[in-house]
Design an enzyme around this catalytic site. Structure first.
Site, PDB file in Angstrom:
ATOM      1  N   SER A 248     -23.569  19.789  36.977  1.00  0.00           N
ATOM      2  CA  SER A 248     -23.270  20.997  37.727  1.00  0.00           C
ATOM      3  C   SER A 248     -24.542  21.820  37.936  1.00  0.00           C
ATOM      4  CB  SER A 248     -22.172  21.781  37.010  1.00  0.00           C
ATOM      5  OG  SER A 248     -21.450  22.577  37.916  1.00  0.00           O
ATOM      6  N   ASP A 355     -15.269  17.225  45.098  1.00  0.00           N
ATOM      7  CA  ASP A 355     -15.625  18.011  43.918  1.00  0.00           C
ATOM      8  C   ASP A 355     -14.785  19.283  43.853  1.00  0.00           C
ATOM      9  OD1 ASP A 355     -17.315  20.188  42.479  1.00  0.00           O
ATOM     10  OD2 ASP A 355     -18.254  18.294  41.888  1.00  0.00           O
ATOM     11  N   HIS A 404     -14.713  17.158  38.539  1.00  0.00           N
ATOM     12  CA  HIS A 404     -16.013  17.825  38.448  1.00  0.00           C
ATOM     13  C   HIS A 404     -16.684  17.413  37.153  1.00  0.00           C
ATOM     14  CE1 HIS A 404     -19.107  20.748  39.302  1.00  0.00           C
ATOM     15  NE2 HIS A 404     -18.920  21.350  38.142  1.00  0.00           N
TER      16      HIS A 404
END
Length: 510
Positions: A248, A355, A404
């Protein structure tokens, strides 16, 4: 909407999670007292947390694909494996480089004696870009701004594990986990906070916006530099391979810092190949219309947040990318499809095509919320746009799934694209780089450019399953669409007659 917007920003670019080991006080001098965990944040290790609810009743659970086995030297690896997977906390020797609140920055290290392979991992967790957003972040998620409650040890999973069964190719590396406490997407080289300036007018007032008038410091890029310095006595100068990885916001941090890390190691005299592993940090620009009052409101787009944050953080981007854009446009280097062509270090991109955090930016929450036809169309277009943005990426693993982050999950070996798992793809990439480095021909039949060809979310049979949190029952794709209030016939699907054909599409999609 403001509340949803704030939640989305706090969650964007990183799971919100906390370590569950015993606590330890930071050694740096704190300029702001930690308020503890006040936001109802789940206390979990970031390397172990699974993707959470995307805003409704559904969450994700790994399923499908058999784990791979039979890797070279597996039996010997089991015998040589360290007695513990725990990484131990080390605070930086340079006490001038700190977390946001002035507490000591640091890293967790698990050494594998004799190994010349190093894996440095950057934690994710979005950012803050103003006094208001940073104060809110400090109150609700203090561990992302302070080391005062970091545990002394931390266990690793996925690519951070030292168990060969879970991490067949990188189990024998020296593992370095760098906690995220700078709130600047790992870009900051910020000076110390300055006192609030006297009221000014006109051009003077505009210039004051570039000053750090908050109570925080932003030193993400400097923290990475100091970690490498502190690893010199541990042997990083003798490394054969250094993998800078992150999920991330940490993945975006890899894009922003990999060239700087390679240069630092070269200046130290190391004969090391620096590589990058970017997990769920390859984002596209938002298409949402935002408030014109940014940054006075919390509804800034990610682009505006980064643009404003760069000034606050004294953020830096790689020189080659910065030269492509005029002053004030450096924020574009935070997007993978803009910066990738300027990087010289090898890079492997891991990106779910749908995502969940990208969807949250557009106020789309999968699970229990209703969904418009336009939002469904955006989701389908997102998959196509991400595929197009990854077309020229040499090494990529992109399943057509709603999720994610993946590389630090213990079940990361289960997910496949066209029959190849992520650890296997990383292994193939590694072998190809070694062959090229030694002037050999790379082996055939070992793929590492893997992008799903099917168009629908969850059409890969190894995707993390959708799970109804209320019943803990798994949801099929059809059930998910119905729960979202979509007309299946309007989408060209007959819930009765087309069930078999849809199942066929899904089973053949991965």
């Amino acid at each position: 909407m403001k509340i949803l917007g704030q939640i989305a920003f706090l969650l964007l670019l990183g799971g919100i999670c906390c370590q569950n080991n015993r606590n330890a006080k930071g050694t740096g001098k704190s300029t702001k007292k930690s308020t503890g965990n006040q936001g109802g944040v789940a206390v979990q290790s970031p390397s172990e947390v699974n993707p959470g609810s995307a805003g409704g009743t559904a969450s994700r659970r790994g399923s499908g694909g058999a784990a791979e086995s039979g890797w070279e030297g597996a039996a010997g690896a089991r015998a040589a494996r360290p007695q513990t997977d725990d990484m131990r906390l080390h605070f930086l020797k340079n006490t001038q480089v700190t977390c946001n609140d002035g507490t000591a920055a640091g890293f967790y290290l698990k050494e594998f004696r004799g190994s010349r392979r190093w894996l440095l991992f950057l934690e994710g967790g979005w950012c803050c870009y103003s006094k208001e957003t940073c104060d809110s972040r400090y109150q609700n998620i203090p561990r992302l701004m302070s080391s005062s409650s970091w545990p002394q040890t931390k266990s690793g999973s996925g690519v951070l594990s030292s168990q060969v069964e879970e991490n067949p190719h990188w189990y024998n590396a020296n593992i370095v986990f760098i906690p995220y406490c700078s709130s600047d997407v790992w870009s900051g080289t910020g000076p110390a906070p300055t006192p609030p300036p006297r009221p000014r007018q006109g051009r003077e007032k505009e210039q004051d916006r570039t000053a750090n008038a908050t109570e925080y410091v932003f030193m993400g890029s400097l923290i990475i530099r100091e970690v490498i310095k502190d690893l010199i006595p541990k042997g990083i100068k003798q490394a054969k391979v250094v993998m800078l990885s992150g999920t991330s916001a940490g993945g975006t941090g890899v894009l922003l810092n990999i060239e700087r890390v390679a240069s630092q190691l070269e200046q130290l005299g190391a004969d090391t190949q620096v590589r990058g592993l970017v997990d769920s940090g390859w984002f596209l620009e938002s298409k949402q219309q935002r408030s014109p009052n940014c940054p006075q409101t919390i509804s800034c787009s990610p682009e505006d947040a980064i643009k404003i944050g760069l000034r606050l953080w004294n953020g830096v981007v790689p020189d080659r990318c910065r030269q492509l854009y005029k002053r004030g446009e450096e924020w574009q280097c935070f997007f993978g499809h803009k910066i990738y062509s300027t990087l010289t270090s090898p890079l492997f991109v891991v990106q779910w095509l749908f995502d969940e955090d990208q969807l949250k930016v557009e106020n789309i929450y999968m699970g229990g919320q209703s969904m418009t036809t336009e939002q469904w169309q955006y989701i389908q277009n997102l998959g196509l746009e991400l595929k197009n943005s990854l077309r020229d990426v040499t090494a990529v693993f992109a399943p057509s799934c709603l999720s994610h982050t993946v590389v630090t999950k213990s079940n990361w070996m289960r997910f496949q694209v066209r029959g190849t798992s992520l650890p296997r793809a990383l292994h193939c990439w590694d072998r190809s780089l070694e062959a090229t480095r030694n002037n050999r021909t790379p082996a055939k039949g070992c793929p590492f450019h893997l992008v799903d060809t099917c168009q629908w979310p969850q059409c890969n049979p190894t995707c993390p399953a959708l799970v109804d949190q209320a019943t803990q029952q798994e949801l099929t794709l059809l059930q998910m669409l119905v729960a979202l209030g979509l007309d299946l016939q309007a989408l060209g699907l007959d819930p009765q007659g087309d069930a078999d054909s849809l199942a066929s599409m899904i089973s053949n999609g991965g």
